[in-house]
Scaffold this active site. Structure first.
Site, PDB file in Angstrom:
ATOM      1  N   GLN A   1       5.202   7.652 -12.500  1.00 26.22           N
ATOM      2  CA  GLN A   1       5.556   8.849 -11.739  1.00 26.22           C
ATOM      3  C   GLN A   1       5.826   8.489 -10.288  1.00 26.22           C
ATOM      4  OE1 GLN A   1       2.412  10.732  -9.963  1.00 26.22           O
ATOM      5  NE2 GLN A   1       4.101  11.398  -8.681  1.00 26.22           N
ATOM      6  N   CYS A   2       6.803   9.183  -9.685  1.00 24.85           N
ATOM      7  CA  CYS A   2       7.088   9.030  -8.258  1.00 24.85           C
ATOM      8  C   CYS A   2       7.474  10.401  -7.708  1.00 24.85           C
ATOM      9  CB  CYS A   2       8.168   7.977  -8.016  1.00 24.85           C
ATOM     10  SG  CYS A   2       9.801   8.410  -8.647  1.00 24.85           S
ATOM     11  N   ARG A   3       8.275  10.413  -6.666  1.00 26.17           N
ATOM     12  CA  ARG A   3       8.686  11.684  -6.059  1.00 26.17           C
ATOM     13  C   ARG A   3       9.704  12.410  -6.940  1.00 26.17           C
ATOM     14  NH1 ARG A   3      12.951  13.249  -2.608  1.00 26.17           N
ATOM     15  NH2 ARG A   3      12.434  15.078  -1.369  1.00 26.17           N
TER      16      ARG A   3
END
Length: 104
Positions: free
Chosen positions: A61-63
């Site tokens: 997961q990231c932005r």
């Protein structure tokens, strides 16, 4: 590349599914807002690959989903295969699941 939606991830959490969530954003981003994943920034993902499970599903997961997709690609080249990219990242989580999450 396998992807998981924020709704599917929420369901996994509610069901108590055994999986690992890795947040590949920088520590300052993680401190601002997170969804309780382990913070391993993208730049160190290969160096710290030993912290990532090969025995259960792993959600990256990231932005927005771009850096986590890069992390999935890097780990797949090391032989990992039960990896999922969180589609839309924390922006999608904030939009669809929890609007109290601070986004940037």
């Amino acid at each position: 590349m396998k992807e998981i939606s924020v709704l599917e991830l929420k369901q996994w959490k509610e069901e108590g599914k055994d999986f690992q969530l890795i947040d590949v954003r920088e520590p300052f981003e993680y401190e601002m807002s997170n969804i309780e994943g382990e913070n391993i920034p993208l730049a160190g993902i290969v160096i710290e690959a030993d912290k990532i499970s090969k025995d259960k599903p792993v959600v990256m997961q990231c932005r927005s989903g771009a850096r986590s997709a890069a992390a999935v690609n890097q780990l797949e080249s090391l032989g990992y295969n039960d990896l999922y990219n969180l589609k839309g990242g924390i922006l999608a989580w904030a939009a669809e699941i929890d609007d109290s999450i601070q986004v940037y």
